[in-house]
Design an enzyme around this catalytic site. Structure first.
Site, PDB file in Angstrom:
ATOM      1  CG  ASP A 410      -1.812   1.161   1.327  1.00 41.60           C
ATOM      2  OD1 ASP A 410      -2.391   1.537   0.301  1.00 41.60           O
ATOM      3  OD2 ASP A 410      -1.940   1.727   2.428  1.00 41.60           O
ATOM      4  CG  ASP A 609      -1.339   2.043   7.071  1.00 44.25           C
ATOM      5  OD1 ASP A 609      -1.838   1.956   5.929  1.00 44.25           O
ATOM      6  OD2 ASP A 609      -1.224   3.124   7.689  1.00 44.25           O
ATOM      7  CG  ASP A 613      -4.181  -1.782   3.174  1.00 35.77           C
ATOM      8  OD1 ASP A 613      -4.390  -1.630   1.959  1.00 35.77           O
ATOM      9  OD2 ASP A 613      -3.609  -0.927   3.879  1.00 35.77           O
TER      10      ASP A 613
END
Length: 727
Positions: A410, A609, A613
């Site tokens: 990410d 995080d 996700d």
């Protein structure tokens, strides 16, 4: 996945995320198993888990039960072990009483602490599904039963089985220690698997419990979320969470959608815009129509995806279960063959010899060293990893990490710091940078918007004195206007400048360059003239560049997937040298990307995080969460980096390589012990040597095997990161 195995995450559409009336439990290895109470799988003996845990669910009752059994009987197991090893020194004159003392110490361990394992053993036999519980149950029963006979009827045994003092050797310590080790292993497994339900509970807890409904006559009432219906008009005040998915019909506000997108910048919402349940309204009041409730909301869909992804298991686990079944059958067959050969063809008393040797086979095949092989390596490795800020969820994560070939990362909070920071101010001709920053910070000082806070923080850092603006006005979604010291100030995007008839093209090239670098750009006008621009961005972590380089050196393909715009994603990817990237991706898109790569035969790790996700983290072969991220991401992941430093991924992978190698070595020791010990216990050397495997030699062999496994595993504790790279 078919309907029979899919968990029911939510109740009917009118309900908030909650557990259905009847809680069903299933086996991770055999999803066809269903029962209404917690327990163990009748096919493999694995502890069952709830299809969908309740957010109010207390500690796992089986975990609490095993914890109580383990700690209550551990002193007894230690006592009988010490007595067996050093009994001759403790009872030099009364060795005949040693067996009775060992019996008294081991009986509570075997009959009370080990009772659940005997239940599983019987279930495996009844369902004709041999597994490790079959072997553990048979071995412990054999060791304890043999020792009982040796204690109360020593005359049944040949003189070859007598030790110093005439006492027949017993195996009480083997029976007790096996029970304690097995309980410890179950505690570690149950605690690791508890993280699965913790992630789902955290997701369920995001939804607000109440909503403010506006009646047809204009009056308002607070109602439970379960009472909200499609078409209801709801008011969302500043600081409140959006109750359900719907559309804004009145109002103007910035909504923090980071729980879905992972992006820290709030999104301005105006009439006609869509809003999502559980996102946070930060500034103005909104009036919305409810469109999706209960199981149809975005939050509910994420809950479903996390539950399904976490319940998936690697095929290797099924293969290991099959191999264990064959191992059990082979050991039982050898024990039976030993009994028959000695009874039918051995010297007199042949059946006594046969029974004793068959029991010895079961005892020596019990997974003492085999049971220590993997847990000792894992405990040593996890301790080493924890000291370096790397928290593994379970042994499977350590084993899988060394095989990873592709890493999906990410952007926000993983590659970047996750907090907007002031980047640059550029002044137009006739203005200074200090004046531009001072004017922008003065009219932004009352705003809670993260971009505004970054500008105000920069002004304070430079020691600028801020003024109080007059006639402050928010320009819906495009900026703000105010009067500052008698001057008309406008701060916002190009749409605001066009509306004010400000020619901003003089700084257009610099603004586009900053946007191409991933920054958010705001233009400032003063009394009808362009004064300058300010850029706020989410900077890369200091460690990101080095981390990406180290992962490439390890042969790992890095892919970036972010909810941010494609332009920003392209800029960050170019800066880091990442060839493959995806922008504007949803949680479903990330999950689909993981699954597509897995179908192509790649072993995939996902690093993120945010709540967005979580499904991909759970579905990946190894999910890696930043310790600075959300609880949901951490609970969904297999590895947590406490500091959020991506460089730890490379270190964790090297430790994984060393740990897997160490486990293989330990398993080699254990299997070599079984390959040598089982034939000796069966008495294959008796025709040539006339000797049988005495209890003292068996105890010494078992001890040496355990010592070799433990010593080898403890080497991991002193393995520093550079050493691990060469491992």
């Amino acid at each position: 996945m078919n309907n029979a195995t899919a968990p029911t995450a939510l109740t009917n559409d009118g309900d908030s995320p909650a557990l259905a009336a009847a809680v069903l439990y299933t086996c991770p290895m055999h999803p066809q198993v269903r029962q209404s109470a917690a327990g163990s799988c009748p096919l493999c003996g694995m502890a069952l888990e709830a299809l969908m845990p309740s957010p109010l669910e207390a500690d796992n009752p089986e975990l609490a039960d095993f914890r109580r059994r383990f700690w209550c009987t551990l002193p007894l197991s230690m006592g009988v072990f010490v007595l067996a090893m050093f009994g001759t020194m403790l009872f030099p004159a009364g060795i005949a009483h040693q067996s009775l003392i060992e019996l008294g110490l081991s009986t509570p361990v075997v009959l009370w602490a080990g009772w659940p394992f005997f239940v599983r053993c019987i279930a495996s036999i009844r369902h004709r599904s041999p597994n490790m519980w079959t072997l553990i149950g048979a071995g412990v029963t054999a060791a304890y039963g043999y020792s009982l006979v040796a204690t109360f009827a020593p005359g049944w045994f040949p003189m070859a089985f007598a030790m110093d003092g005439g006492r027949v050797g017993v195996y009480y310590e083997a029976a007790a220690v096996i029970i304690s080790l097995t309980l410890l292993g179950q505690l570690l497994e149950l605690r690791a698997r508890a993280h699965t339900s913790a992630a789902i509970k955290s997701l369920m807890g995001l939804a607000p419990k109440m909503a403010r409904r506006v009646r047809a006559d204009g009056s308002e009432e607070d109602v439970l979320l379960t009472a909200v219906q499609v078409g209801d008009t709801l008011r969302v005040r500043p600081g409140e969470k959006v109750p359900v998915d719907g559309k804004v019909v009145e109002g103007d506000s910035a909504v923090d959608e980071s729980m879905l997108t992972g992006e820290p910048m709030p999104v301005n919402k105006r009439p006609g815009d869509q809003v999502t349940g559980a996102t946070l309204n930060t500034s103005g009041a909104l009036l919305m129509h409810a469109e999706k409730i209960g199981a149809r909301t975005m939050l509910a869909q994420i809950v479903q995806m996390v539950a399904l992804a976490q319940r998936s298991r690697a095929p290797m686990q099924r293969l290991a279960d099959v191999v264990a079944g064959y191992f059990v059958m082979i050991v039982l067959a050898i024990a039976l063959l030993t009994l028959l050969v000695w009874g039918l063809a051995g010297p007199q008393p042949g059946w006594v010899f046969g029974f004793a040797n068959a029991v010895a086979v079961l005892i020596i095949a019990c997974p003492c060293a085999l049971g220590l092989a993997t847990p000792m390596s894992i405990m040593a490795a996890t301790g080493r990893a924890a000291s370096e800020g790397m928290l593994f969820r379970d042994a499977a994560a350590i084993e899988a990490l060394c095989k990873v070939s592709t890493l999906i990362v990410d952007k926000t909070g993983t590659l970047t710091a996750g907090k907007p920071a002031f980047e640059r101010v550029i002044a137009a001709p006739g203005f200074s940078e200090q004046a531009v920053l001072q004017m922008a910070a003065s009219i932004d000082q009352g705003s809670e918007h993260p971009l505004a806070r970054a500008i105000v923080a920069e002004a304070h850092q430079r020691g600028l004195a801020l003024e109080q603006p007059d006639r402050f006005e928010s320009a819906s979604g495009i900026g703000v206007r105010a009067v500052l010291g008698g001057k008309r100030i406008a701060l916002g995007n190009t749409a605001l400048m066009d509306g004010e008839q400000i020619d901003w093209h003089g700084l257009g090239r610099q603004a586009e360059a900053l946007r191409g670098g991933g920054a958010s750009v705001m233009l400032l006008a003063c009394d009808g003239r362009l004064a300058g621009l300010l850029a706020v961005s989410d900077p890369l972590k200091d460690s990101t560049m080095e981390a990406i380089a180290s992962l490439r050196e390890a042969g790992i393909t890095v892919i970036m997937a972010t909810g941010d715009g494609v332009t920003t994603a392209r800029a960050v990817a170019a800066q880091l040298g990442i060839a493959e990237f995806y922008g504007e991706v949803t949680p479903q898109d990330k999950l689909a990307l993981v699954e597509r790569l897995q179908q192509e035969g790649k072993v995939v790790a996902m690093a993120g995080d945010g709540i967005n996700d979580a499904p991909a983290l759970a579905r990946a072969d190894v999910g890696i969460a930043m310790g600075t991220g959300t609880d949901v991401a951490i609970n969904s992941a297999h590895l947590t980096l406490v500091s959020g430093d991506l460089r730890a991924i490379a270190r964790a992978r090297q430790l994984s390589i060393a740990t897997v190698r160490n486990m293989r070595q330990n398993l080699g020791f254990a299997f070599m012990y079984n390959m040598l010990g089982i034939p000796l216990a069966a008495g294959v050397l008796y025709p040539w040597t006339g000797q049988l495997l005495s209890p003292m030699i068996a105890a010494l062999a078992m001890s040496l095997s355990s010592v070799s496994v433990i010593s080898n595993a403890l080497r991991l504790r002193g393995k520093a990161a550079p050493a691990a790279r060469s491992a």
